[in-house]
Write an enzyme that holds these catalytic residues in place. Structure first.
Site: not given
Ligand code: BGC
Length: 772
Positions: A286
């Protein structure tokens, strides 16, 4: 905090150190401590990955060490992609664009706003999930997005106030598993890779990331402490289905699992995912979830996003000094490139990021991803997002109303809808429990999307009034609006907002409750429409005699108004069912109402003990049968009625009934024998009303020593008024088994299995048993 056996396990683990995988067995359960599993299994091209691996290996053999390292982390690009892997021009590799999210493509123009995960859950419709994903996949492809950052099956929805529950489908792993599987198939049919997230046990937003407290002390992310049985039977289940469906990527989560960070947890990555489930794709962090250097790579992490401050040339240094095997780096890169070949992105894909301008005002070409063909599916997904839960004296569908009065802050489109805020139209990340800047068609955060338009409820209601020659009055701003005495119906629109980054404050809010009650006190036919990003309790007005209708609309996407009006006027018959339980009062969720907080001796190392095991949502309400829900899991009304008869339960004649699955070579998804069909259940459903409708026939089973009932089948069927249909449920070995922590196998216990078929988890007119 930890039980004595947990402490023993910790001491044992420390004494043995890493690499002791063969000595530490999970019958010790390791609650709160994550056992080491090393080395990281290499992807070998299992199942239908063989030719992709052959190509990937040939590709990787041509790479320099620097090129390999460059593929293991994101770089800045001049695109608006959420993450980007850089090109290797000399080998014709154009790079990889990754973008959010599961409800439509974020961060660009000319795309559709689809119904959210929770709405797909409410549809209980496999075919619809598949076609929604297929059309959504077309949009990603046209825009040159190689990988969608979704779908979501974590959170599953353990905590009722969880801020991201709406991004996933349901609190039930079986329902989530079927829907994620269809979604993965649909998206990947368009050559778009899926990043199934957030792996794993990412059940709250509170303390999802490390922070610093007001005294400057470091506070680690919350640790989701899960035992091995619960992990398999609940949280891993839908991820397993996703891998079985061919999912190409897993996004490891922000929080810790049994006190080890999600992106450096060798048990969940090397052990569960890459060994037990035979996962052949790659693991991406993530965004910003990397908390270690080489340790992460050795634990099974393959790619860091949006960029890595610790890997880079340190990877090659680590290989030189022996802290990391060269084969690990090769495996990381091979898994990434194999995914690219697996989805034929080397031949059929547009240039990465071609439709993803870095900002709205930067010069860019209009890459139009919306299509005429998608429209019926977009609308049907919005329609089946709605769950009708109260309909006193069949007040719905409306019968030629002359005057419709509309109230509430959730009925109209946002007053400003432009290209600011880096294309994140409309919804900001501010925390609030209601969203007053326009109707709630999606939740907040990275899962929000930027539709081609928003058709708000009031827009569609006025269009209908034009056709019908009826009148519409409205007041969107008053808490105690004046109600015209002659109103045939009062529609009150409220919402329950949720956003990434925060858990919700409450399951209801007094402002919205006051609007409903004030209207209902003055209008004998008040219908409440709630756009809810999660559970919304209604104790303040659910039993008000003038509240004649209640619809949980969830988050229908851009066609929200059109869909609602079709349902209100009976052009469509409601067929959504709750994918979670609505309690009478918040306290009925008990310890699973709120997220865990840092406290006591663990204030710097917050702990969240999943000590309820598999007993979340309806499994908890049904336990000892002592908590009566307001609306049970699986509940939803139709404009017609259905009767059930003729239950037949039969074992598949040539299927093995041995206690454990026969051993077999692992394929993506795990031991293929787990998916052998062991039992078939059929029943007959009759539409006993006067209009055509869709019923969601549901099968629950009571597995010995388990919850009273667990969903193990559903069949959504269209039945003409007066006609009958046969519904069929097939159960696999895994569906009937429990996880045996000693054997580390799925066990088909000896004993009596109870079968229940019917309308929802508490209305199951057909019962039978089966003995193993
Ligand atoms: C989120 C993800 C997301 C990623 C990219 C993170 O803060 O938890 O779900 O895909 O950001 O934007």
């Amino acid at each position: 905090m930890f039980t004595s056996w947990g402490k023993t396990a910790l001491l044992l683990g420390l004494a043995l150190g890493s690499g002791a995988q063969d000595v530490i067995t999970s019958d010790t359960a390791f609650y709160g401590q994550s056992p080491p599993v090393y080395p990281s299994p290499e992807g070998t091209g299992l199942g239908d990955w063989a030719s992709a691996y052959t190509k990937a290996k040939a590709f990787v053999a041509q790479l320099s060490d620097d090129e390999k390292v460059n593929l293991t982390a994101g770089v800045s690009s001049n695109t608006g992609c959420s993450g980007f892997i850089q090109a290797i021009d000399r080998l014709g590799f154009p790079g990889i664009c990754m973008s959010d999210a599961g409800n439509g493509l974020r961060g660009t123009d000319y795309v559709n706003g689809w119904s959210s995960g929770i709405s797909v859950g409410a549809s209980w419709n496999r075919e619809l999930a598949l076609s929604r994903a297929t059309y959504m996949g077309q949009e990603y492809r046209k825009k040159g997005v190689n990988m969608i950052l979704g779908p979501v099956v974590g959170p599953l929805g353990r905590v009722a106030l969880g801020g991201r529950n709406w991004e996933g489908y349901s609190t039930d792993p079986y329902l989530s598993g079927i829907l994620v599987s269809e979604t993965v198939k649909g998206l990947q049919s368009q050559n778009v890779a899926t990043s199934v997230k957030h792996y794993i046990a990412n059940e709250q937003e509170t303390n999802r990331n490390p922070t610093t407290d007001s005294d400057g002390n470091a506070v680690q992310s919350v640790s989701s402490n899960i035992d091995d049985k619960t992990m398999h039977e609940l949280y891993l289940w839908p991820f397993q289905d996703a891998v079985l469906a061919g999912a190409t990527n897993m996004m490891c989560s922000y929080q810790r699992i049994n006190n080890s960070y999600g992106c450096q947890n060798s048990k969940t990555l090397n052990g569960l995912l890459k060994t037990e489930l035979g996962f052949q794709g790659y693991v991406v962090t993530d965004w910003g979830a990397q908390h270690a250097g080489i340790a992460g790579a050795n634990a099974g992490l393959d790619v860091v996003m949006p960029r890595s401050s610790t890997w880079n040339s340190n990877l090659t240094d680590a290989i030189a000094n022996g802290t990391m095997e060269a084969s690990r780096l090769d495996d990381m890169v091979t898994r990434l490139i194999a995914t690219w070949y697996y989805l034929d992105q080397d031949t059929v894909f547009p240039h990465p990021g071609v439709g993803m301008p870095s900002s709205a005002s930067s010069p860019h070409e209009a890459v139009i991803a919306t299509s005429k063909e998608a429209k019926p599916v977009l609308l049907q997904s919005a329609i089946e997002s709605h769950v009708l839960v109260k309909n006193t004296d069949n007040t719905l569908p409306l019968k030629s109303p002359k005057l419709i009065s509309v109230f509430g802050y959730d009925a109209y489109a946002p007053l400003k809808y432009d290209l600011s805020n880096n294309f994140n139209f409309g919804l900001d990340r501010e925390r609030s429990d209601l969203y007053q800047n326009g109707t709630l068609y999606v939740g907040g955060g990275s899962g929000q999307n930027s539709p081609a338009y928003i058709d708000a409820p009031i827009d569609a209601i006025k269009r209908r009034a034009y056709e019908d020659g009826s009148s519409v009055l409205w007041d969107f701003t008053s808490e105690a609006p004046t109600v015209d005495y002659t109103s045939d119906v009062c529609l009150v629109f409220i919402n329950a907002y949720a956003t990434e980054g925060y858990d919700r404050e409450a399951l209801s809010d007094t402002y919205s409750d006051a609007i409903v009650t004030n209207v209902a006190n003055n209008c004998g036919n008040t219908i409440v429409v709630v756009h809810n990003a999660g559970v919304r309790t209604a104790e303040a007005w659910v039993d008000h005699t003038n509240v004649t209708g209640i619809i949980y609309a969830h988050l229908p996407g851009q066609d929200t108004g059109r869909a609602l009006v079709e349902l209100l006027y009976g052009d469509s018959n409601p067929s959504g069912r709750l994918p979670y339980t609505v309690a009478k009062r918040p306290s009925d969720y008990g310890a699973l109402l709120e997220p865990s907080q840092p406290e006591g001796q663990y204030q710097y190392f917050p702990q969240s003990d999943f000590s309820e095991g598999v007993y979340i949502d309806y499994r908890a309400f049904d336990k000892d049968d002592d908590i009566e829900p307001q609306y049970p899991f699986g509940y939803g009304l139709s404009y017609t009625t259905f009767d059930y008869s003729d239950l037949k339960i039969s074992k598949t004649s040539n299927a093995s009934s041995a206690a454990y699955p026969a051993s077999a070579s692992i394929l993506p998804g795990g031991n293929p024998r787990l998916f052998d069909e062991l039992v078939t259940v059929t029943a007959s459903v009759k539409n006993t009303g006067t209009v055509d409708g869709q019923e969601v026939a549901q099968l629950y089973i009571g597995i010995p020593n388990g919850p009273v009932r667990q969903l193990r089948g559903f069949d959504k069927v269209s039945i003409k008024a007066g006609s009958s249909a046969s519904v069929t449920f097939s159960l696999t070995r895994r569906d009937l088994s429990t996880w045996d922590t000693n054997a580390q196998e799925w066990l088909l216990q000896r004993g009596t299995y109870n079968f229940y078929v019917g309308r929802n988890s508490r209305d199951l007119p057909l019962e039978g048993t089966l003995v193993y």
